[in-house]
Design a protein around this motif. Structure first.
Motif, PDB file in Angstrom:
ATOM      1  N   GLU A  78       1.015  -1.587  -0.040  1.00 44.64           N
ATOM      2  CA  GLU A  78       0.145   0.093   0.096  1.00 44.64           C
ATOM      3  C   GLU A  78       1.243   1.040   0.166  1.00 44.64           C
ATOM      4  O   GLU A  78       0.952   2.020  -0.971  1.00 44.64           O
ATOM      5  CB  GLU A  78      -1.023  -0.078   1.451  1.00 44.64           C
ATOM      6  N   LEU A  79       2.176   1.221   0.885  1.00 41.22           N
ATOM      7  CA  LEU A  79       2.950   2.708   0.901  1.00 41.22           C
ATOM      8  C   LEU A  79       3.270   2.387  -0.407  1.00 41.22           C
ATOM      9  O   LEU A  79       3.185   3.907  -1.451  1.00 41.22           O
ATOM     10  CB  LEU A  79       4.361   2.219   1.920  1.00 41.22           C
ATOM     11  N   HIS A  80       3.226   1.548  -1.414  1.00 41.90           N
ATOM     12  CA  HIS A  80       4.470   1.669  -2.747  1.00 41.90           C
ATOM     13  C   HIS A  80       2.494   2.146  -3.716  1.00 41.90           C
ATOM     14  O   HIS A  80       3.310   3.319  -4.925  1.00 41.90           O
ATOM     15  CB  HIS A  80       4.696   0.191  -3.058  1.00 41.90           C
ATOM     16  N   THR A  82       0.260   3.940  -2.534  1.00 46.46           N
ATOM     17  CA  THR A  82       0.037   5.586  -2.480  1.00 46.46           C
ATOM     18  C   THR A  82       1.448   6.441  -2.548  1.00 46.46           C
ATOM     19  O   THR A  82       1.225   7.260  -2.879  1.00 46.46           O
ATOM     20  CB  THR A  82      -0.078   5.744  -0.902  1.00 46.46           C
ATOM     21  N   GLY A  83       2.783   6.009  -2.455  1.00 43.09           N
ATOM     22  CA  GLY A  83       4.060   6.763  -2.591  1.00 43.09           C
ATOM     23  C   GLY A  83       4.395   7.452  -1.443  1.00 43.09           C
ATOM     24  O   GLY A  83       4.939   8.725  -1.021  1.00 43.09           O
ATOM     25  N   ALA A  84       3.947   7.635   0.243  1.00 41.73           N
ATOM     26  CA  ALA A  84       4.184   8.130   0.736  1.00 41.73           C
ATOM     27  C   ALA A  84       4.742   8.660   2.090  1.00 41.73           C
ATOM     28  O   ALA A  84       5.693   7.290   1.837  1.00 41.73           O
ATOM     29  CB  ALA A  84       2.605   8.105   2.215  1.00 41.73           C
ATOM     30  N   VAL A  85       5.523   9.077   1.979  1.00 34.65           N
ATOM     31  CA  VAL A  85       6.869   9.712   2.927  1.00 34.65           C
ATOM     32  C   VAL A  85       6.812   9.392   4.071  1.00 34.65           C
ATOM     33  O   VAL A  85       5.842   9.544   5.027  1.00 34.65           O
ATOM     34  CB  VAL A  85       7.073  10.266   2.759  1.00 34.65           C
ATOM     35  N   VAL A  86       6.737   8.258   4.779  1.00 33.90           N
ATOM     36  CA  VAL A  86       6.990   7.295   6.235  1.00 33.90           C
ATOM     37  C   VAL A  86       8.000   7.417   7.468  1.00 33.90           C
ATOM     38  O   VAL A  86       9.181   7.734   6.094  1.00 33.90           O
ATOM     39  CB  VAL A  86       6.056   6.358   6.169  1.00 33.90           C
ATOM     40  N   ASN A  87       7.973   7.090   8.405  1.00 35.52           N
ATOM     41  CA  ASN A  87       9.411   7.190   8.805  1.00 35.52           C
ATOM     42  C   ASN A  87       9.422   5.167   9.173  1.00 35.52           C
ATOM     43  O   ASN A  87       8.726   4.464   9.312  1.00 35.52           O
ATOM     44  CB  ASN A  87       9.054   7.676  10.301  1.00 35.52           C
ATOM     45  N   TRP A  88      10.622   5.338   9.127  1.00 37.17           N
ATOM     46  CA  TRP A  88      11.600   3.790   9.302  1.00 37.17           C
ATOM     47  C   TRP A  88      12.773   4.292  10.316  1.00 37.17           C
ATOM     48  O   TRP A  88      13.137   5.215  10.844  1.00 37.17           O
ATOM     49  CB  TRP A  88      12.431   3.127   7.613  1.00 37.17           C
ATOM     50  N   LEU A  89      12.674   3.399  10.751  1.00 34.83           N
ATOM     51  CA  LEU A  89      13.822   2.801  11.871  1.00 34.83           C
ATOM     52  C   LEU A  89      14.512   1.013  11.734  1.00 34.83           C
ATOM     53  O   LEU A  89      13.686   0.343  12.235  1.00 34.83           O
ATOM     54  CB  LEU A  89      12.882   3.033  13.599  1.00 34.83           C
ATOM     55  N   VAL A  90      15.217   0.768  11.393  1.00 33.64           N
ATOM     56  CA  VAL A  90      16.406  -0.617  11.957  1.00 33.64           C
ATOM     57  C   VAL A  90      16.685  -0.504  13.315  1.00 33.64           C
ATOM     58  O   VAL A  90      17.843   1.160  13.918  1.00 33.64           O
ATOM     59  CB  VAL A  90      17.255  -0.371  10.467  1.00 33.64           C
ATOM     60  N   THR A  91      17.049  -1.163  13.808  1.00 32.03           N
ATOM     61  CA  THR A  91      17.062  -0.910  15.582  1.00 32.03           C
ATOM     62  C   THR A  91      18.663  -2.851  15.360  1.00 32.03           C
ATOM     63  O   THR A  91      18.207  -3.526  14.203  1.00 32.03           O
ATOM     64  CB  THR A  91      16.129  -1.855  16.188  1.00 32.03           C
ATOM     65  N   ALA A  92      19.185  -2.459  16.685  1.00 29.57           N
ATOM     66  CA  ALA A  92      20.272  -3.708  16.370  1.00 29.57           C
ATOM     67  C   ALA A  92      19.543  -4.652  17.751  1.00 29.57           C
ATOM     68  O   ALA A  92      18.872  -3.845  17.995  1.00 29.57           O
ATOM     69  CB  ALA A  92      21.596  -3.148  16.733  1.00 29.57           C
ATOM     70  N   PRO A  93      19.994  -5.328  17.539  1.00 24.78           N
ATOM     71  CA  PRO A  93      19.171  -6.966  18.499  1.00 24.78           C
ATOM     72  C   PRO A  93      19.403  -5.897  19.982  1.00 24.78           C
ATOM     73  O   PRO A  93      20.669  -5.763  20.010  1.00 24.78           O
ATOM     74  CB  PRO A  93      19.971  -7.790  17.922  1.00 24.78           C
ATOM     75  N   LEU A  94      18.559  -6.589  20.825  1.00 20.19           N
ATOM     76  CA  LEU A  94      18.750  -6.664  22.232  1.00 20.19           C
ATOM     77  C   LEU A  94      19.585  -7.364  22.957  1.00 20.19           C
ATOM     78  O   LEU A  94      20.867  -6.715  23.640  1.00 20.19           O
ATOM     79  CB  LEU A  94      17.587  -6.231  22.900  1.00 20.19           C
ATOM     80  N   SER A  95      19.662  -8.521  22.288  1.00 19.80           N
ATOM     81  CA  SER A  95      20.663  -9.828  22.362  1.00 19.80           C
ATOM     82  C   SER A  95      21.306 -10.290  21.502  1.00 19.80           C
ATOM     83  O   SER A  95      20.727 -10.284  20.417  1.00 19.80           O
ATOM     84  CB  SER A  95      19.983 -10.289  24.298  1.00 19.80           C
ATOM     85  N   GLU A  96      21.711 -11.525  21.947  1.00 14.88           N
ATOM     86  CA  GLU A  96      21.828 -12.530  20.951  1.00 14.88           C
ATOM     87  C   GLU A  96      20.092 -13.985  20.649  1.00 14.88           C
ATOM     88  O   GLU A  96      20.757 -14.674  19.842  1.00 14.88           O
ATOM     89  CB  GLU A  96      23.161 -13.590  21.655  1.00 14.88           C
ATOM     90  N   THR A  97      19.496 -13.707  21.821  1.00 20.85           N
ATOM     91  CA  THR A  97      18.287 -14.184  21.378  1.00 20.85           C
ATOM     92  C   THR A  97      16.473 -13.714  20.826  1.00 20.85           C
ATOM     93  O   THR A  97      15.564 -14.316  20.981  1.00 20.85           O
ATOM     94  CB  THR A  97      18.222 -14.882  22.576  1.00 20.85           C
ATOM     95  N   ALA A  98      17.056 -11.980  21.469  1.00 18.88           N
ATOM     96  CA  ALA A  98      15.905 -11.130  21.324  1.00 18.88           C
ATOM     97  C   ALA A  98      15.880 -10.048  20.730  1.00 18.88           C
ATOM     98  O   ALA A  98      17.758  -9.767  20.507  1.00 18.88           O
ATOM     99  CB  ALA A  98      15.722 -11.235  22.349  1.00 18.88           C
ATOM    100  N   GLY A  99      14.807  -9.071  19.833  1.00 22.39           N
ATOM    101  CA  GLY A  99      15.105  -7.826  19.390  1.00 22.39           C
ATOM    102  C   GLY A  99      14.639  -7.422  19.909  1.00 22.39           C
ATOM    103  O   GLY A  99      13.929  -7.549  21.478  1.00 22.39           O
ATOM    104  N   VAL A 100      14.341  -5.885  20.009  1.00 21.18           N
ATOM    105  CA  VAL A 100      13.632  -5.146  20.947  1.00 21.18           C
ATOM    106  C   VAL A 100      12.108  -5.002  20.860  1.00 21.18           C
ATOM    107  O   VAL A 100      11.907  -5.709  19.743  1.00 21.18           O
ATOM    108  CB  VAL A 100      14.273  -3.582  20.764  1.00 21.18           C
TER     109      VAL A 100
END
Length: 159
Positions: A78-80, A82-100
């Motif tokens: 849908e974003l493709h 509409t062409g809407a400019v949106v906010n993106w966030l890439v996060t590093a892992p929280l630990s060896e076994t989990a993300g944030v």
């Protein structure tokens, strides 16, 4: 020497509405728009060599690759459209076994976690290309055209 950041449990989030954030599932690779500086020629007749200074940064584009899921990735498609400019966030892992945990958004801007390194940028989905090969899963390459700078958020350093 700095810490090596592994890709396992890194995550990509996108604000699809003012207060709605989704996690991009089945992520295979992710990048960040570059910030190549344009050049301004300041050479004149008295110079033996060309002279340049840095100009405005040219926000580029980046690609992400996913294992395609028609339900989980519907909002990206849908974003493709509409062409809407949106906010993106890439996060590093929280630990060896989990993300944030999935962050919140206020006014369409994702609130980055303070516990891990993250990179944040605005952009629109410029292309959404699904491909399939023999004896493989369907995949999609999504091109995101950046709009503005990429911001790096670092967790606070210990006491």
């Amino acid at each position: 020497m700095g810490q090596v950041i592994k890709s396992k449990h890194s995550q990509l989030f996108v604000a699809v509405a003012a207060a709605e954030v989704i996690k991009v599932t089945r992520l295979r690779s992710v990048g960040f728009p570059d910030g190549k500086a344009s050049e301004i020629d300041i050479s004149d007749f008295d110079d033996d060599w060309d002279q340049f200074v840095a100009g405005r940064k040219q926000t580029g584009s980046t690609s992400i690759e996913i294992i395609y899921d028609s339900v989980d990735h519907e909002k990206l498609e849908e974003l493709h459209s509409t062409g809407a400019v949106v906010n993106w966030l890439v996060t590093a892992p929280l630990s060896e076994t989990a993300g944030v945990a999935k962050p919140d958004a206020v006014g369409g801007v994702i609130t980055p976690p303070t516990t891990v390194l993250s990179k944040q940028f605005d952009g629109f989905v410029q292309n959404f290309a699904v491909t399939s090969q023999d004896n493989d899963v369907w995949k999609a390459t999504i091109t995101i055209r950046g709009s503005g700078a990429v911001t790096t958020h670092r967790p606070p350093v210990g006491p």
